[in-house]
Design a protein around this motif. Structure first.
Motif, short mmCIF file in Angstrom:
data_model
loop_
_atom_site.label_atom_id
_atom_site.label_comp_id
_atom_site.label_asym_id
_atom_site.label_seq_id
_atom_site.Cartn_x
_atom_site.Cartn_y
_atom_site.Cartn_z
N MET A 1 67.66 -85.52 -4.78
CA MET A 1 68.61 -85.47 -3.67
C MET A 1 69.90 -86.17 -4.12
O MET A 1 69.85 -87.26 -4.67
CB MET A 1 68.02 -86.16 -2.45
N CYS A 2 71.05 -85.55 -3.87
CA CYS A 2 72.33 -86.12 -4.30
C CYS A 2 72.80 -87.22 -3.34
O CYS A 2 72.31 -87.36 -2.23
CB CYS A 2 73.37 -85.01 -4.44
N ILE A 3 73.79 -87.98 -3.78
CA ILE A 3 74.30 -89.09 -3.00
C ILE A 3 74.87 -88.63 -1.65
O ILE A 3 74.70 -89.31 -0.65
CB ILE A 3 75.33 -89.92 -3.80
N PHE A 4 75.52 -87.45 -1.62
CA PHE A 4 76.07 -86.97 -0.35
C PHE A 4 74.96 -86.56 0.61
O PHE A 4 75.08 -86.75 1.82
CB PHE A 4 77.07 -85.85 -0.57
N CYS A 5 73.87 -86.01 0.09
CA CYS A 5 72.73 -85.70 0.95
C CYS A 5 72.18 -86.99 1.56
O CYS A 5 71.82 -87.02 2.75
CB CYS A 5 71.63 -84.97 0.17
N LYS A 6 72.13 -88.05 0.77
CA LYS A 6 71.63 -89.34 1.25
C LYS A 6 72.56 -89.92 2.31
O LYS A 6 72.10 -90.52 3.29
CB LYS A 6 71.44 -90.30 0.09
N ILE A 7 73.86 -89.76 2.14
CA ILE A 7 74.82 -90.21 3.16
C ILE A 7 74.62 -89.41 4.43
O ILE A 7 74.58 -89.97 5.54
CB ILE A 7 76.26 -90.12 2.64
N ALA A 8 74.48 -88.08 4.31
CA ALA A 8 74.29 -87.23 5.49
C ALA A 8 73.02 -87.60 6.25
O ALA A 8 72.98 -87.51 7.48
CB ALA A 8 74.24 -85.76 5.08
N LYS A 9 71.99 -88.04 5.53
CA LYS A 9 70.73 -88.43 6.16
C LYS A 9 70.71 -89.91 6.56
O LYS A 9 69.68 -90.43 6.99
CB LYS A 9 69.56 -88.13 5.23
N LYS A 10 71.84 -90.59 6.34
CA LYS A 10 72.02 -92.00 6.66
C LYS A 10 71.08 -92.91 5.87
O LYS A 10 70.71 -93.98 6.32
CB LYS A 10 71.91 -92.24 8.16
N GLU A 11 70.72 -92.46 4.68
CA GLU A 11 69.92 -93.29 3.77
C GLU A 11 70.81 -94.23 2.96
O GLU A 11 70.34 -95.21 2.42
CB GLU A 11 69.10 -92.41 2.83
N THR A 93 82.84 -84.47 -9.27
CA THR A 93 81.89 -85.43 -9.84
C THR A 93 80.59 -85.49 -9.05
O THR A 93 79.57 -85.92 -9.60
CB THR A 93 82.51 -86.84 -9.92
N VAL A 94 80.62 -85.12 -7.78
CA VAL A 94 79.40 -85.02 -6.99
C VAL A 94 79.19 -83.55 -6.69
O VAL A 94 80.06 -82.90 -6.12
CB VAL A 94 79.49 -85.84 -5.68
N HIS A 95 78.05 -83.03 -7.11
CA HIS A 95 77.80 -81.60 -6.98
C HIS A 95 77.16 -81.26 -5.64
O HIS A 95 76.00 -80.83 -5.55
CB HIS A 95 77.00 -81.10 -8.19
N HIS A 96 77.96 -81.51 -4.61
CA HIS A 96 77.68 -81.17 -3.22
C HIS A 96 79.05 -80.80 -2.66
O HIS A 96 79.99 -81.58 -2.77
CB HIS A 96 77.10 -82.39 -2.49
N LEU A 97 79.16 -79.62 -2.10
CA LEU A 97 80.45 -79.17 -1.57
C LEU A 97 81.07 -80.25 -0.71
O LEU A 97 80.41 -80.82 0.16
CB LEU A 97 80.24 -77.89 -0.75
N HIS A 98 82.33 -80.54 -0.95
CA HIS A 98 83.05 -81.50 -0.12
C HIS A 98 84.55 -81.18 -0.11
O HIS A 98 85.09 -80.64 -1.06
CB HIS A 98 82.81 -82.95 -0.56
#
Length: 112
Positions: A1-11, A93-98
């Motif tokens: 799981m990428c860092i942005f996914c973790k932010i979205a899940k509030k982890e 640098t983060v491979h999650h669309l932003h």
């Protein structure tokens, strides 16, 4: 799981600006302008190069959120930039669309 996914899940904590069922927006920890907010879909999409017709709604929501963030930050009159990078040569640098929303100072052109 990428860092942005973790932010979205509030982890991972982030300074949130906006959130709904499909997206979250937060201040970039490596700000390149006085206002630098990232808007991400909660669904993991690697980048703009991987979007399909099924992503039309969320892409529209990302841009509407970018406009709203700029407006709320008082950037409507002075102007702001919306940037989407894809791939290493573009600086992704983060491979999650932003979507980057930048403003609060004059921005040079061309970027880079």
């Amino acid at each position: 799981m990428c860092i942005f996914c973790k932010i979205a899940k509030k982890e991972i904590p982030a300074k949130l600006v906006l959130e709904d069922d499909d997206l979250v927006a937060f201040h970039d920890i490596n700000a390149q302008a006085p206002i630098h907010v990232l808007v991400i879909p909660k669904q993991h999409i690697t980048g703009i190069g991987e979007v399909t017709d099924e992503h039309v709604t969320v892409l529209g929501k990302l841009l509407v959120a970018a406009r709203r963030i700029a407006e709320d930050a008082g950037l409507s009159q002075s102007g702001f930039r919306v940037v989407v990078n894809h791939g290493q040569h573009a600086g992704q640098t983060v491979h999650h669309l932003h979507v980057h929303v930048l403003g609060g100072r004059p921005l040079a052109w061309p970027p880079g």
